[in-house]
Design an enzyme around this catalytic site. Structure first.
Site: not given
Length: 211
Positions: A72, A139, A148
């Site tokens: 992580g 978009h 992350h």
């Protein structure tokens, strides 16, 4: 049949293992061989997981090995991926079947994408990005290498996350905003202006934290 090896056997590694079992390639393109972790007892007390087969530094890559990185931390993900890459290791994408990828999206390698995330049209997602569950990427967004993005985060249209950015849980980046390299956005924060390189911002609206 390839043998998938997961880098990291701790909490997030166990999550990625379960993701790997749910992806379309499982038992068709790959099986899970095990974990690499320098904490040999990381799986003690847990059942139904494959074994820890070694650590990243010492592991000798075998024929048919493929990899994913379940760390992580952006810093440590980059560190251990580069070690395996220097040995010739190949990384695959793990994308949950419920993830929606729209038209003209460009995906790099080493992508991990969890359930019910949405990558909208004409986005670019670079190598070794992690997308947790229920993330929405608007978009034309550009997501840089090593980023992350934690659960329930949102980026508006044309947003840019440069390399090594971390968006924490439920953070929001408004359209056309740039989050510069190495920056961190705190949980539940609202980013309304560009974020400087290697800074941490937090709050609504998000402001720079000084440590």
């Amino acid at each position: 049949m390839k043998n998938l090896i997961i880098i990291g056997a701790r909490g997030y590694g166990r999550e990625v293992y379960n993701l790997a079992l749910q992806c379309e390639g499982y038992k068709k393109d790959y099986i899970v061989k095990g974990f690499l972790d320098d904490k040999e007892d990381a799986l003690e007390g847990f059942e139904n997981y494959p074994e820890i087969i070694g650590n990243v530094e010492d592991y000798v890559i075998q024929e048919n090995d493929i990899f994913c990185c379940a760390l992580g931390s952006v810093k440590w993900k980059k560190h251990y991926v580069e070690i395996i890459g220097s040995k010739g290791g190949k990384f695959i994408n793990l994308i949950h079947p419920t993830v929606i990828v729209h038209s003209n999206v460009k995906l790099g390698i080493g992508l991990i994408a969890f359930m019910y995330s949405n990558i909208s049209n004409d986005c670019t997602v670079d190598d070794f990005v992690t997308i947790q569950g229920f993330v929405a990427i608007g978009h034309d967004s550009k997501i840089g290498k090593w980023c992350h993005i934690n659960a329930y985060s949102f980026t508006g249209g044309y947003a840019i996350l440069e390399d090594e950015v971390c968006l924490n849980t439920r953070s929001t980046v408004l359209p056309n905003i740039i989050v510069r390299k190495g920056a961190t956005v705190g949980a539940a924060s609202l980013v309304i202006k560009n974020v400087k390189e290697n800074t941490t911002v937090f709050g609504v609206p998000a402001k720079t934290l000084n440590f």
